[in-house]
Design a protein around this motif. Structure first.
Motif, PDB file in Angstrom:
ATOM      1  N   LYS A  21       0.829  -1.210   0.000  1.00 51.83           N
ATOM      2  CA  LYS A  21       0.000   0.000   0.000  1.00 51.83           C
ATOM      3  C   LYS A  21       0.863   1.259   0.000  1.00 51.83           C
ATOM      4  CE  LYS A  21      -3.964   2.027   2.236  1.00 51.83           C
ATOM      5  NZ  LYS A  21      -5.149   1.716   1.470  1.00 51.83           N
ATOM      6  N   CYS A  22       1.952   1.247   0.786  1.00 52.92           N
ATOM      7  CA  CYS A  22       2.860   2.399   0.824  1.00 52.92           C
ATOM      8  C   CYS A  22       3.583   2.569  -0.504  1.00 52.92           C
ATOM      9  CB  CYS A  22       3.873   2.248   1.954  1.00 52.92           C
ATOM     10  SG  CYS A  22       3.174   2.470   3.585  1.00 52.92           S
ATOM     11  N   PRO A  26       1.712   6.289  -1.815  1.00 52.27           N
ATOM     12  CA  PRO A  26       2.503   6.808  -0.695  1.00 52.27           C
ATOM     13  C   PRO A  26       1.792   7.891   0.115  1.00 52.27           C
ATOM     14  CG  PRO A  26       3.387   7.611  -2.765  1.00 52.27           C
ATOM     15  CD  PRO A  26       2.303   6.634  -3.100  1.00 52.27           C
ATOM     16  N   PHE A  27       0.770   8.504  -0.428  1.00 54.20           N
ATOM     17  CA  PHE A  27       0.065   9.556   0.286  1.00 54.20           C
ATOM     18  C   PHE A  27      -1.322   9.077   0.700  1.00 54.20           C
ATOM     19  CE2 PHE A  27       3.078  11.801  -2.357  1.00 54.20           C
ATOM     20  CZ  PHE A  27       3.683  12.618  -1.429  1.00 54.20           C
ATOM     21  N   ILE A  64       1.975  12.167   3.866  1.00 53.14           N
ATOM     22  CA  ILE A  64       2.742  10.972   3.536  1.00 53.14           C
ATOM     23  C   ILE A  64       2.501   9.901   4.599  1.00 53.14           C
ATOM     24  CG2 ILE A  64       4.852  11.656   4.694  1.00 53.14           C
ATOM     25  CD1 ILE A  64       6.255  10.642   2.052  1.00 53.14           C
ATOM     26  N   ARG A  65       2.378   8.666   4.165  1.00 56.93           N
ATOM     27  CA  ARG A  65       2.135   7.565   5.093  1.00 56.93           C
ATOM     28  C   ARG A  65       3.375   7.317   5.949  1.00 56.93           C
ATOM     29  NH1 ARG A  65      -2.554   5.083   3.590  1.00 56.93           N
ATOM     30  NH2 ARG A  65      -3.087   5.272   1.411  1.00 56.93           N
ATOM     31  N   TYR A  71      10.690   4.660   4.979  1.00 54.36           N
ATOM     32  CA  TYR A  71      11.469   4.221   3.831  1.00 54.36           C
ATOM     33  C   TYR A  71      12.276   5.371   3.231  1.00 54.36           C
ATOM     34  CZ  TYR A  71      12.678   2.893  -0.880  1.00 54.36           C
ATOM     35  OH  TYR A  71      13.373   2.674  -2.036  1.00 54.36           O
ATOM     36  N   ASN A  72      11.653   6.527   3.068  1.00 44.52           N
ATOM     37  CA  ASN A  72      12.362   7.678   2.506  1.00 44.52           C
ATOM     38  C   ASN A  72      13.534   8.081   3.385  1.00 44.52           C
ATOM     39  OD1 ASN A  72      10.565   7.761   0.417  1.00 44.52           O
ATOM     40  ND2 ASN A  72       9.421   9.516   1.179  1.00 44.52           N
ATOM     41  N   ARG A  73      13.334   8.079   4.702  1.00 48.63           N
ATOM     42  CA  ARG A  73      14.400   8.451   5.629  1.00 48.63           C
ATOM     43  C   ARG A  73      15.563   7.458   5.559  1.00 48.63           C
ATOM     44  NH1 ARG A  73      15.092  12.820   9.253  1.00 48.63           N
ATOM     45  NH2 ARG A  73      12.963  13.110   8.585  1.00 48.63           N
TER      46      ARG A  73
END
Length: 83
Positions: A21-22, A26-27, A64-65, A71-73
């Motif tokens: 789902k993410c 992602p939003f 953002i989820r 994950y982005n971090r």
């Protein structure tokens, strides 16, 4: 199937579902304004009218989820460490 194995399989299915789902979306809707981008107020007659813009999502209605934020971090940290 034993109970611990069934519990592990269910936990793995839920985790993989949330990862999917993410990845696909992602939003998600803002939890404060419920995706509207603003609050709802009532006037003195009880009719609904638009309130102030939401400060959390900056009036977009989307945030953002949590999984995508993590994950982005992690990806940003990995890229910074390998340069």
């Amino acid at each position: 199937m034993s109970l611990p194995l069934l519990a592990a399989a269910c936990l793995l299915a839920v985790t993989l579902g949330y990862v999917g789902k993410c990845w696909l979306s992602p939003f998600g809707d803002c939890r404060k304004c419920r995706g509207m981008g603003h609050a709802l107020k009532t006037d003195r007659k009880g009719r609904l009218k638009r309130g102030r813009d939401c400060r959390r999502c900056k009036a977009t209605g989307k945030r953002i989820r949590v999984g995508r934020w993590i994950y982005n971090r992690a990806a940003r940290t990995y890229r910074a460490g390998t340069r």
